[in-house]
Design a protein around this motif. Structure first.
Motif, PDB file in Angstrom:
ATOM      1  N   PHE A 152      41.365  45.439  38.853  1.00 45.23           N
ATOM      2  CA  PHE A 152      41.562  44.971  37.461  1.00 45.23           C
ATOM      3  C   PHE A 152      40.503  43.714  37.220  1.00 45.23           C
ATOM      4  CE2 PHE A 152      43.672  42.699  33.908  1.00 45.23           C
ATOM      5  CZ  PHE A 152      44.115  43.866  33.234  1.00 45.23           C
ATOM      6  N   PRO A 153      39.302  44.140  36.600  1.00 42.87           N
ATOM      7  CA  PRO A 153      38.311  43.145  36.643  1.00 42.87           C
ATOM      8  C   PRO A 153      38.422  41.738  36.243  1.00 42.87           C
ATOM      9  CG  PRO A 153      37.850  44.938  35.249  1.00 42.87           C
ATOM     10  CD  PRO A 153      39.168  45.249  35.955  1.00 42.87           C
ATOM     11  N   LEU A 154      39.251  41.778  35.020  1.00 46.96           N
ATOM     12  CA  LEU A 154      39.512  40.361  34.224  1.00 46.96           C
ATOM     13  C   LEU A 154      40.035  39.535  35.240  1.00 46.96           C
ATOM     14  CD1 LEU A 154      39.364  39.288  31.264  1.00 46.96           C
ATOM     15  CD2 LEU A 154      41.501  39.583  30.945  1.00 46.96           C
ATOM     16  N   LYS A 155      41.104  39.831  36.186  1.00 47.48           N
ATOM     17  CA  LYS A 155      41.772  39.025  37.134  1.00 47.48           C
ATOM     18  C   LYS A 155      40.571  38.770  38.361  1.00 47.48           C
ATOM     19  CE  LYS A 155      45.576  37.945  35.006  1.00 47.48           C
ATOM     20  NZ  LYS A 155      45.816  36.443  35.083  1.00 47.48           N
ATOM     21  N   SER A 156      39.939  39.921  38.886  1.00 51.88           N
ATOM     22  CA  SER A 156      39.040  39.734  39.855  1.00 51.88           C
ATOM     23  C   SER A 156      38.229  39.098  39.950  1.00 51.88           C
ATOM     24  CB  SER A 156      38.734  41.178  40.199  1.00 51.88           C
ATOM     25  OG  SER A 156      37.984  41.422  41.432  1.00 51.88           O
ATOM     26  N   ILE A 157      37.402  38.868  38.615  1.00 45.81           N
ATOM     27  CA  ILE A 157      36.274  37.929  38.539  1.00 45.81           C
ATOM     28  C   ILE A 157      36.852  36.277  38.494  1.00 45.81           C
ATOM     29  CG2 ILE A 157      34.904  39.531  37.242  1.00 45.81           C
ATOM     30  CD1 ILE A 157      35.670  37.811  34.503  1.00 45.81           C
ATOM     31  N   GLU A 158      37.946  36.029  38.387  1.00 43.80           N
ATOM     32  CA  GLU A 158      38.643  34.773  38.614  1.00 43.80           C
ATOM     33  C   GLU A 158      38.426  34.298  39.924  1.00 43.80           C
ATOM     34  OE1 GLU A 158      42.431  34.702  36.893  1.00 43.80           O
ATOM     35  OE2 GLU A 158      41.672  35.049  34.709  1.00 43.80           O
ATOM     36  N   ARG A 159      38.037  35.069  41.032  1.00 42.12           N
ATOM     37  CA  ARG A 159      38.273  34.814  42.357  1.00 42.12           C
ATOM     38  C   ARG A 159      36.929  34.101  42.778  1.00 42.12           C
ATOM     39  NH1 ARG A 159      39.553  39.651  45.714  1.00 42.12           N
ATOM     40  NH2 ARG A 159      39.619  38.020  47.395  1.00 42.12           N
ATOM     41  N   TYR A 160      35.896  34.309  41.783  1.00 45.05           N
ATOM     42  CA  TYR A 160      34.630  34.035  41.946  1.00 45.05           C
ATOM     43  C   TYR A 160      33.864  32.966  41.312  1.00 45.05           C
ATOM     44  CZ  TYR A 160      35.010  38.510  44.753  1.00 45.05           C
ATOM     45  OH  TYR A 160      35.271  39.450  45.418  1.00 45.05           O
ATOM     46  N   SER A 161      32.924  32.365  41.730  1.00 46.17           N
ATOM     47  CA  SER A 161      32.248  31.379  40.812  1.00 46.17           C
ATOM     48  C   SER A 161      31.640  31.995  39.540  1.00 46.17           C
ATOM     49  CB  SER A 161      31.022  30.754  41.698  1.00 46.17           C
ATOM     50  OG  SER A 161      30.209  31.605  42.064  1.00 46.17           O
ATOM     51  N   PHE A 162      31.518  31.156  38.585  1.00 46.85           N
ATOM     52  CA  PHE A 162      30.964  31.593  37.282  1.00 46.85           C
ATOM     53  C   PHE A 162      31.700  32.870  36.569  1.00 46.85           C
ATOM     54  CE2 PHE A 162      27.550  29.654  39.997  1.00 46.85           C
ATOM     55  CZ  PHE A 162      27.616  28.571  39.183  1.00 46.85           C
ATOM     56  N   PRO A 163      32.948  32.811  36.304  1.00 40.84           N
ATOM     57  CA  PRO A 163      33.582  34.131  36.086  1.00 40.84           C
ATOM     58  C   PRO A 163      33.224  34.366  34.721  1.00 40.84           C
ATOM     59  CG  PRO A 163      35.062  32.214  36.169  1.00 40.84           C
ATOM     60  CD  PRO A 163      33.919  31.745  36.979  1.00 40.84           C
ATOM     61  N   ARG A 164      32.625  33.461  33.801  1.00 46.53           N
ATOM     62  CA  ARG A 164      32.327  33.865  32.396  1.00 46.53           C
ATOM     63  C   ARG A 164      31.066  34.636  32.195  1.00 46.53           C
ATOM     64  NH1 ARG A 164      33.640  28.390  28.634  1.00 46.53           N
ATOM     65  NH2 ARG A 164      35.946  28.481  28.779  1.00 46.53           N
ATOM     66  N   ILE A 165      30.080  34.209  33.304  1.00 49.71           N
ATOM     67  CA  ILE A 165      29.053  34.820  33.259  1.00 49.71           C
ATOM     68  C   ILE A 165      29.019  36.239  34.017  1.00 49.71           C
ATOM     69  CG2 ILE A 165      26.574  34.839  34.494  1.00 49.71           C
ATOM     70  CD1 ILE A 165      26.833  31.640  34.541  1.00 49.71           C
ATOM     71  N   ARG A 166      29.949  36.403  34.876  1.00 49.38           N
ATOM     72  CA  ARG A 166      30.173  37.674  35.612  1.00 49.38           C
ATOM     73  C   ARG A 166      30.821  38.610  34.424  1.00 49.38           C
ATOM     74  NH1 ARG A 166      29.865  37.202  41.117  1.00 49.38           N
ATOM     75  NH2 ARG A 166      29.756  35.167  41.811  1.00 49.38           N
ATOM     76  N   LYS A 167      31.799  38.137  33.651  1.00 45.03           N
ATOM     77  CA  LYS A 167      32.415  38.644  32.680  1.00 45.03           C
ATOM     78  C   LYS A 167      31.279  39.411  31.621  1.00 45.03           C
ATOM     79  CE  LYS A 167      35.908  38.802  28.801  1.00 45.03           C
ATOM     80  NZ  LYS A 167      36.744  38.013  28.119  1.00 45.03           N
ATOM     81  N   ARG A 168      30.252  38.384  31.290  1.00 46.62           N
ATOM     82  CA  ARG A 168      29.412  38.978  30.115  1.00 46.62           C
ATOM     83  C   ARG A 168      28.280  40.041  30.987  1.00 46.62           C
ATOM     84  NH1 ARG A 168      27.680  33.025  27.808  1.00 46.62           N
ATOM     85  NH2 ARG A 168      29.538  32.573  26.671  1.00 46.62           N
ATOM     86  N   LEU A 169      28.127  39.920  32.244  1.00 44.96           N
ATOM     87  CA  LEU A 169      27.363  40.775  32.839  1.00 44.96           C
ATOM     88  C   LEU A 169      27.907  42.204  33.124  1.00 44.96           C
ATOM     89  CD1 LEU A 169      25.858  38.708  35.860  1.00 44.96           C
ATOM     90  CD2 LEU A 169      24.379  39.676  34.038  1.00 44.96           C
ATOM     91  N   ILE A 170      29.296  42.029  33.234  1.00 43.32           N
ATOM     92  CA  ILE A 170      30.026  43.446  33.174  1.00 43.32           C
ATOM     93  C   ILE A 170      29.960  44.139  31.871  1.00 43.32           C
ATOM     94  CG2 ILE A 170      32.225  44.613  33.501  1.00 43.32           C
ATOM     95  CD1 ILE A 170      32.782  42.319  35.888  1.00 43.32           C
ATOM     96  N   SER A 171      30.244  43.467  30.797  1.00 48.17           N
ATOM     97  CA  SER A 171      30.193  44.002  29.590  1.00 48.17           C
ATOM     98  C   SER A 171      28.943  44.526  29.258  1.00 48.17           C
ATOM     99  CB  SER A 171      30.741  42.744  28.607  1.00 48.17           C
ATOM    100  OG  SER A 171      30.496  43.160  27.078  1.00 48.17           O
ATOM    101  N   TYR A 172      27.494  43.624  29.463  1.00 47.51           N
ATOM    102  CA  TYR A 172      26.461  44.060  29.119  1.00 47.51           C
ATOM    103  C   TYR A 172      25.850  45.443  29.917  1.00 47.51           C
ATOM    104  CZ  TYR A 172      21.155  44.186  28.610  1.00 47.51           C
ATOM    105  OH  TYR A 172      19.942  44.526  28.394  1.00 47.51           O
ATOM    106  N   PHE A 173      26.157  45.314  31.327  1.00 50.20           N
ATOM    107  CA  PHE A 173      25.770  46.572  31.845  1.00 50.20           C
ATOM    108  C   PHE A 173      26.644  47.978  31.999  1.00 50.20           C
ATOM    109  CE2 PHE A 173      23.152  43.476  34.298  1.00 50.20           C
ATOM    110  CZ  PHE A 173      21.829  43.965  33.965  1.00 50.20           C
ATOM    111  N   TYR A 174      28.084  47.397  31.727  1.00 49.69           N
ATOM    112  CA  TYR A 174      28.785  48.643  31.720  1.00 49.69           C
ATOM    113  C   TYR A 174      28.684  49.659  30.532  1.00 49.69           C
ATOM    114  CZ  TYR A 174      31.893  47.577  35.716  1.00 49.69           C
ATOM    115  OH  TYR A 174      32.346  47.581  36.962  1.00 49.69           O
ATOM    116  N   ARG A 175      28.207  48.919  29.152  1.00 48.85           N
ATOM    117  CA  ARG A 175      28.012  49.420  28.030  1.00 48.85           C
ATOM    118  C   ARG A 175      26.685  50.496  28.128  1.00 48.85           C
ATOM    119  NH1 ARG A 175      28.348  44.984  23.740  1.00 48.85           N
ATOM    120  NH2 ARG A 175      28.077  43.740  25.445  1.00 48.85           N
TER     121      ARG A 175
END
Length: 356
Positions: free
Chosen positions: A108-131
């Motif tokens: 569940f990526p929305l929760k998983s990225i919270e375990r790592y540093s810079f979760p907002r950046i990771r969320k943007r990267l997932i959004s950008y590349f997954y599309r």
């Protein structure tokens, strides 16, 4: 492409795909970012294996270029990539080489990225590349909806393929003789000994269960929280057995009175299906992810609201107080897991890969 091929649920699903893919139509190759445990020993002999591991830092940067070099050499028709951390390397590498990629989300990526540093950046990267992937595959409806709502992935780019299990193989292996299984009554869980599995809460639950009787708690797996869990169990008077990683966990699960699941979030937990295939009733915490897509509360298992310790204690006690309850649940479970056949799952992946 996957981080490693030995260990958890995502790795097991990739091994199923490698094993059962039709060799008349496909020639599978496997690239991993790191070799762990048995590594290439657990994949079919006819699958070429590539280790992209590097001691250079940052790892992702250098693995990216090693993957590009491998893709240039192999020139594959398509890439099937597992897990968001790997996808964020595999998708740009595939785009650079002009190769289509199917990105598979296993947690569940929305929760998983919270375990790592810079979760907002990771969320943007997932959004950008997954599309920019050809398709994004979720292993549960819940994960698929989150990818659309939380990451902005177009619905037409997403697909849901539930995890499959080899129920017959699991039942066969559950009958094998293994060493170390406790003789008395015990409750079991399985997974990495990490914070996300919420095993500290499970130890607290077992303290409540043991007010009337002494029941052991077995957790199969290894991880960074071993010492913390052992200390907590000792403090609360809970008999905790941590055998480490079990090459064949199914005899352990089959012998247990009940399988318990306490993760804070999950994509689609294989282990619940595996416990059902072993004929063992399941109790799970209601967490973000695909738990409710596997357990139909009160019919083939019990779902407990997150943090409701007393309800969890009560549910476990029922299986020790009612001798017929386990057998009744076992019959329902064996019938239910047929819906999650491994052959059907692999065919769905084959269909996605074949599309031009």
């Amino acid at each position: 492409v996957i981080y490693s091929i030995y260990g958890g649920g995502a790795e097991k699903q990739m091994r199923y795909i490698l094993k059962y893919t039709d060799r008349k139509k496909f020639e599978p190759h496997l690239a991993v970012f790191r070799v762990t445990g048995g590594g290439k020993d657990v994949i079919p002999d006819d699958v070429p294996f590539y280790d992209l591991n590097t001691s250079l830092r940052p790892v992702s940067f250098f693995v990216f270029f090693k993957l590009i070099r491998l893709l240039g050499k192999l020139k594959p028709d398509k890439i099937l990539s597992f897990m968001w951390g790997v996808n964020l390397v595999a998708i740009p590498a595939a785009l650079f080489c002009g190769i289509k990629v199917i990105a598979c989300e296993r947690t569940f990526p929305l929760k998983s990225i919270e375990r790592y540093s810079f979760p907002r950046i990771r969320k943007r990267l997932i959004s950008y590349f997954y599309r920019r992937a050809e398709k994004v595959v979720a292993n549960s409806e819940s994960v698929g909806k989150s990818l659309i709502a939380d990451f902005g992935i177009p619905p037409e780019k997403t697909a849901v393929i539930p995890n499959g299990i080899d129920a017959e193989e699991i039942r066969r292996k559950s009958g094998e003789c293994v060493q170390g299984i406790p003789e008395g009554d015990f409750v079991i869980s399985a997974g990495h000994l990490e914070e996300v599995k919420n095993y500290g809460f499970l130890v607290e639950v077992m303290e409540g269960v043991n007010k009337n009787r002494k029941i052991s708690l077995v957790i199969l797996g290894e991880g960074t929280q071993r010492r913390e869990l052992e200390a907590k169990a000792k403090k609360l008077g809970v008999k905790l057995i941590l055998p480490g990683h079990a090459e064949n966990p199914y005899p352990w699960i089959k012998k247990a009175k009940v399988f318990v699941f306490t993760s804070l979030y999950e994509g689609s937990p294989n282990v619940l299906l595996e416990a059902m295939a072993c004929g063992v009733p399941v109790i799970a915490v209601d967490c973000p992810g695909g738990v409710r897509e596997i357990i139909k509360n009160g019919k083939n298992g019990i779902i407990i609201p997150g943090g409701a310790k007393e309800k969890f204690v009560e549910a476990i006690r029922k299986f020790f107080e009612d001798k017929d309850l386990k057998e009744t649940a076992a019959g329902k479970d064996r019938e239910y897991v047929r819906k999650f056949g491994i052959v059907d799952m692999v065919k769905k992946y084959e269909s996605l890969i074949s599309k031009q």
